[in-house]
Design an enzyme around this catalytic site. Structure first.
Site, PDB file in Angstrom:
ATOM      1  N   GLU A  16      11.589 -32.011   2.297  1.00 14.37           N
ATOM      2  CA  GLU A  16      11.777 -31.250   1.096  1.00 14.37           C
ATOM      3  C   GLU A  16      12.479 -29.932   1.610  1.00 14.37           C
ATOM      4  O   GLU A  16      11.690 -29.564   2.623  1.00 14.37           O
ATOM      5  CB  GLU A  16      10.840 -30.939  -0.016  1.00 14.37           C
ATOM      6  CG  GLU A  16      10.271 -32.066  -0.528  1.00 14.37           C
ATOM      7  CD  GLU A  16      11.174 -33.223  -1.345  1.00 14.37           C
ATOM      8  OE1 GLU A  16      12.116 -32.629  -1.875  1.00 14.37           O
ATOM      9  OE2 GLU A  16      10.923 -34.435  -1.503  1.00 14.37           O
ATOM     10  N   HIS A  69      10.970 -29.943  -6.791  1.00 13.69           N
ATOM     11  CA  HIS A  69      10.042 -30.608  -5.834  1.00 13.69           C
ATOM     12  C   HIS A  69       8.304 -29.894  -6.151  1.00 13.69           C
ATOM     13  O   HIS A  69       7.384 -30.738  -5.547  1.00 13.69           O
ATOM     14  CB  HIS A  69      10.302 -30.600  -4.353  1.00 13.69           C
ATOM     15  CG  HIS A  69      10.634 -29.026  -3.765  1.00 13.69           C
ATOM     16  ND1 HIS A  69       9.780 -28.133  -4.131  1.00 13.69           N
ATOM     17  CD2 HIS A  69      11.618 -28.819  -3.002  1.00 13.69           C
ATOM     18  CE1 HIS A  69      10.435 -27.063  -3.269  1.00 13.69           C
ATOM     19  NE2 HIS A  69      11.478 -27.512  -2.759  1.00 13.69           N
ATOM     20  N   HIS A 161      10.030 -36.468  -5.552  1.00 11.79           N
ATOM     21  CA  HIS A 161      10.922 -35.282  -4.970  1.00 11.79           C
ATOM     22  C   HIS A 161       9.642 -34.321  -4.372  1.00 11.79           C
ATOM     23  O   HIS A 161       9.733 -33.333  -4.173  1.00 11.79           O
ATOM     24  CB  HIS A 161      11.459 -34.343  -6.141  1.00 11.79           C
ATOM     25  CG  HIS A 161      12.415 -35.150  -6.950  1.00 11.79           C
ATOM     26  ND1 HIS A 161      13.712 -35.634  -6.222  1.00 11.79           N
ATOM     27  CD2 HIS A 161      12.424 -35.707  -8.050  1.00 11.79           C
ATOM     28  CE1 HIS A 161      14.188 -36.453  -7.101  1.00 11.79           C
ATOM     29  NE2 HIS A 161      13.498 -36.472  -8.326  1.00 11.79           N
ATOM     30  N   ASP A 166       8.229 -39.646  -1.787  1.00 12.98           N
ATOM     31  CA  ASP A 166       9.408 -40.296  -1.477  1.00 12.98           C
ATOM     32  C   ASP A 166       9.275 -41.392  -0.358  1.00 12.98           C
ATOM     33  O   ASP A 166       9.973 -42.267  -0.101  1.00 12.98           O
ATOM     34  CB  ASP A 166      10.453 -39.252  -1.449  1.00 12.98           C
ATOM     35  CG  ASP A 166      10.972 -38.640  -2.638  1.00 12.98           C
ATOM     36  OD1 ASP A 166      10.445 -38.972  -3.798  1.00 12.98           O
ATOM     37  OD2 ASP A 166      11.824 -37.521  -2.700  1.00 12.98           O
TER      38      ASP A 166
END
Length: 186
Positions: A16, A69, A161, A166
Site C-alpha cells: 500500500e 486503504h 486494499h 490483498d
C-alpha cells in the site's frame, strides 16, 4: 511462466502506498508477503511464513488515499522507515519467485525504495496474476483482483486494499489459476 509455476515455493506480495507514482515521490506505507509452499500432492498450499509491516513514509498520506486503504498518518507515525526493514525484507524473499497482482506497480515502488537505500533493485523471477488471468480467462478484458476472485468463486470478505488482505486473496487466486494452467489446460 509455465516453468515458474512448476515450482513449489512462492512469495505472494502486496503493498500500500501514499499515491500512484514513486517517480513523483510517493512512498510505501505497508508491505505484506506470504511465503507459501505447494503440498507434495500439489493439491493445496501451506503458508510457511509471513512478513508484514506498516511503514513510515516520512511524508503525509493524502486523505483521499487513506480513505482507500484505511492507513492514516497516525497509524504509521511510529512505524519503521523502509531503510530500517530493507535488509530483513531482502533476506526474507531472497531469490524466491514473487507473485504479485499488477506486479509493475509494486515492483516500481520497491525498487525506488531500494534505490533510496542505495541497494540493488529486485531481480527475482515474477509471476503477475493479471497475466495469469489473461491466460485463464481468455477474451475477458478486466483482470482486477475483485473480478479475478469473482470468476474463481473466492470470497473477498477480507480487509481489501490492505496489504495482507490483498495477499490473502492473491494467494488464493494464484493457487486456483496455477492449478488450471498446470492441470486443465486453463
Amino acid at each position: 511462466m509455465l516453468d515458474l509455476l512448476k515450482n513449489k515455493e512462492f512469495f505472494i506480495l502486496d503493498t500500500e502506498t501514499t499515491g500512484l507514482s514513486p517517480k513523483n515521490g510517493d512512498k510505501l506505507v505497508e508491505i505484506a508477503i506470504y511465503k507459501i509452499n505447494i503440498t507434495d500432492d500439489d493439491k493445496d498450499y501451506i503458508i510457511k511464513d509471513r512478513f508484514i509491516t506498516l511503514l513510515n513514509p516520512e511524508i503525509p498520506i493524502p486523505y483521499y488515499v487513506s480513505k482507500i486503504h484505511g492507513i492514516f498518518d497516525l497509524h504509521v507515525r511510529n512505524s519503521p522507515k523502509f531503510y530500517e526493514i530493507s535488509d530483513d525484507l531482502l533476506n526474507f524473499i531472497g531469490t524466491g519467485i514473487l507473485v504479485i497482482q499488477n506486479a509493475k506497480f509494486d515492483i516500481a515502488f520497491l525498487n525506488r525504495e531500494l534505490e533510496l537505500c542505495r541497494k540493488d533493485e529486485l531481480f527475482n523471477p515474477i509471476i503477475d496474476t493479471i497475466k495469469m488471468s489473461h491466460k485463464v480467462f481468455k477474451g475477458e478484458t478486466r483482470h482486477n483482483l475483485d473480478i479475478i476472485c469473482h470468476r474463481l468463486n473466492i470470497s473477498t470478505n477480507v480487509s481489501r486494499h490492505r496489504a495482507e488482505g490483498d495477499v490473502i486473496l492473491t494467494t488464493q487466486a494464484f493457487f486456483k489459476m496455477r492449478q488450471r494452467i498446470l492441470y486443465t489446460g486453463f
